[in-house]
Design an enzyme around this catalytic site. Structure first.
Site, short mmCIF file in Angstrom:
data_model
loop_
_atom_site.label_atom_id
_atom_site.label_comp_id
_atom_site.label_asym_id
_atom_site.label_seq_id
_atom_site.Cartn_x
_atom_site.Cartn_y
_atom_site.Cartn_z
N LYS A 51 -7.11 -1.35 11.99
CA LYS A 51 -6.47 -1.55 10.45
C LYS A 51 -5.11 -0.82 10.21
CE LYS A 51 -6.00 -1.91 5.68
NZ LYS A 51 -5.12 -0.94 4.85
N HIS A 92 -2.83 9.98 0.01
CA HIS A 92 -3.01 8.80 -0.75
C HIS A 92 -2.62 9.43 -2.10
CE1 HIS A 92 -5.19 5.74 1.87
NE2 HIS A 92 -3.87 6.00 2.32
N ASP A 136 5.06 -14.52 11.79
CA ASP A 136 3.38 -15.10 11.51
C ASP A 136 2.62 -13.89 11.71
OD1 ASP A 136 1.08 -16.48 11.18
OD2 ASP A 136 1.94 -18.34 12.43
N GLU A 165 0.83 -1.20 -0.07
CA GLU A 165 -0.08 -0.02 -0.03
C GLU A 165 0.93 1.14 -0.08
OE1 GLU A 165 -3.03 -0.36 2.90
OE2 GLU A 165 -3.23 1.93 3.06
C1 MEV Z 1 -5.87 2.62 5.40
O1 MEV Z 1 -4.91 1.85 4.91
C2 MEV Z 1 -5.76 2.94 7.08
C3 MEV Z 1 -6.84 3.96 7.17
O2 MEV Z 1 -8.28 4.02 6.89
C4 MEV Z 1 -6.68 4.03 8.97
C5 MEV Z 1 -7.79 4.77 9.64
O3 MEV Z 1 -8.64 5.06 9.24
O4 MEV Z 1 -7.47 5.11 10.68
C6 MEV Z 1 -6.31 5.34 7.17
#
Ligand code: MEV
Length: 431
Positions: A272, A385, A288, A81
């Site tokens: 995430k 991004h 792992d 990413e």
């Molecule tokens: C994207 O890979 C991760 C985010 O969505 C994390 C978040 O929203 O805190 C930007």
């Protein structure tokens, strides 16, 4: 080791390697397996998994600026990413301005589970096991003496009762024996699984029950890392913005944090973002990561609902962050001594012990989380991004490596970045 490097992204690959090596005090040849397109030899890959027909590559980038427990660290990150490595490096710089990240770890205790069925009286069975606890632990120690020689080994034994969940649950109560093992610098799955399998018949004999599963738990809540950091609010102030902007961003990050603490829908995305950083370090160091992912999310759900792993609080002049993660990683065993790129990465990080690696991975996770929340609370996530996405789109529409920077820079100025816009701009550039 000096990790505060600025503008690494502007350099050519050779210059990047030279800069990183100089900062780490390492000769580039010492880490040959990390640079360029080298990597895992085919024969080793064939020894690792089955039906091997090829290799799969992902980019490896370096997180800069990280400071953990007063020590600078350059950290390899493997991830597909865009923006993740840049974001972690940027947030690490902010946390550095607040004194760097502090990290602490518990002892590396893993849990093995033995499931016991067909017990007439769970209390009697529990008492019988607990009465024999020391004898059972001694039996394990005698069978697996190498662990004690390394300063680890079985440390405790616990019993848990699992009653039916509701009237639709098809089975009567069952008993689960937990074996707690100090696995030192190993991830420990093999050791714990072997111990469970070894001890199961004795446990069955003591209780008169029937053994079913014998396997480690990936909810490694006795093997925790806590990381803390703070950012002076002025570190959030961008050029051209007033000092109050720093306070606004810090407050915004606190609001974002509380949102995730209260709401599982947001917590999943928040976590995430943390795992973007953690997993990238785990991938680069041959861990792992599925085990860690499973453990981390189970841990996040241990209270009344699935919640944020980290929390951020606005404290006037500082924003303060804290996070605790279960992190089962190893610096011995697994593919660590086999995979040359992994070895190079561990050498670059200058870690020897598993808890050091876990603390660095968690620190990158905290920085990653801060970067995401800062962007979300301020300009929104898409702007950052789009910067790298523009480069990807430039490449996808056929820009040569020489054309990519100019085309990406033009794309960044556009309100809408699409393939057709990129195509048109490329044609204009060429004409
Ligand atoms: C994207 O890979 C991760 C985010 O969505 C994390 C978040 O929203 O805190 C930007």
């Amino acid at each position: 080791m000096k990790s505060s490097i600025s503008g690494l992204y502007r350099l050519s690959i050779d210059e990047k390697i030279e800069t990183v090596c100089q900062a780490a005090g390492i000769e580039p040849e010492e880490l040959d397996a990390m640079w360029g397109e080298t990597g895992l030899p085919f024969e080793q890959a064939e020894a690792m998994i089955e039906n091997v027909v090829g290799m799969f590559q992902l980019p490896l980038g370096i997180c800069t600026n990280l400071q953990v427990n007063g020590k600078d660290r350059l950290v390899p990150m493997v991830i597909e990413e865009s923006s993740v490595v840049a974001a972690a490096s940027n947030a690490a710089k902010m946390l550095r301005a607040g004194g760097g990240i502090t990290a602490t770890s518990t002892e590396p205790i893993m849990i093995g589970q033995i499931q016991l069925m067909d017990l007439d009286d769970l209390s009697v069975a529990s008492e019988a096991i607990l009465a024999q606890k020391e004898a059972l632990l001694d039996k394990l120690r005698a069978q697996f003496p190498a662990w004690e020689e390394r300063g680890g080994g079985p440390v405790d034994l616990e019993v848990r009762r699992l009653p039916p969940l509701d009237e639709n649950d098809p089975l009567p109560p069952m008993l689960v024996v937990h074996i707690l093992v100090d696995v030192r610098d190993a991830m420990g799955a093999n050791a714990v699984n072997s111990m469970c399998e070894f001890l199961a018949p004795t446990v069955a004999e003591i209780t008169g029950g029937r053994v079913r599963l014998r396997i480690l738990s990936n909810l490694t809540d006795r093997r925790l890392v806590t990381v803390k950091g703070r950012v002076p609010v002025e570190a959030f102030v961008k050029r051209g913005k007033p000092a109050s902007f720093g306070h606004e961003v810090a407050k915004g990050i606190e609001e974002a944090s509380v949102f995730a603490e209260r709401d599982p829908y947001r917590a999943a995305t928040h976590n995430k973002g943390i795992m973007n950083g953690v997993d990238a370090v785990l991938m680069a160091t041959g861990q792992d990561y599925r085990a860690v992912e499973a453990g981390v999310h189970a841990y996040a759900a241990q209270e009344s609902h699935y919640s944020a792993l980290s929390r951020w609080r606005y404290k006037g002049e500082y924003l303060e962050g804290e996070m605790t993660l279960p992190l089962a990683v190893g610096t011995v065993g697994g593919i660590i001594k086999v995979h040359p790129t992994v070895q190079a990465g561990i050498k670059l990080m200058q870690v020897e012990r598993a808890h050091q690696l876990a603390e660095i991975a968690a620190a990158v996770g905290l920085a990653q989380n801060l970067a995401a929340l800062r962007a979300l609370a301020a300009e929104g996530i898409q702007k950052g991004h789009m910067r790298l996405h523009s480069r990807n789109i430039a490449m996808e529409v056929g820009a040569t490596p020489e054309e990519v920077p100019a085309l990406a820079a033009q794309l960044e100025q556009q309100d809408i970045v699409s393939h057709s816009v990129a195509q048109r701009l490329l044609e204009e550039l060429r004409s």
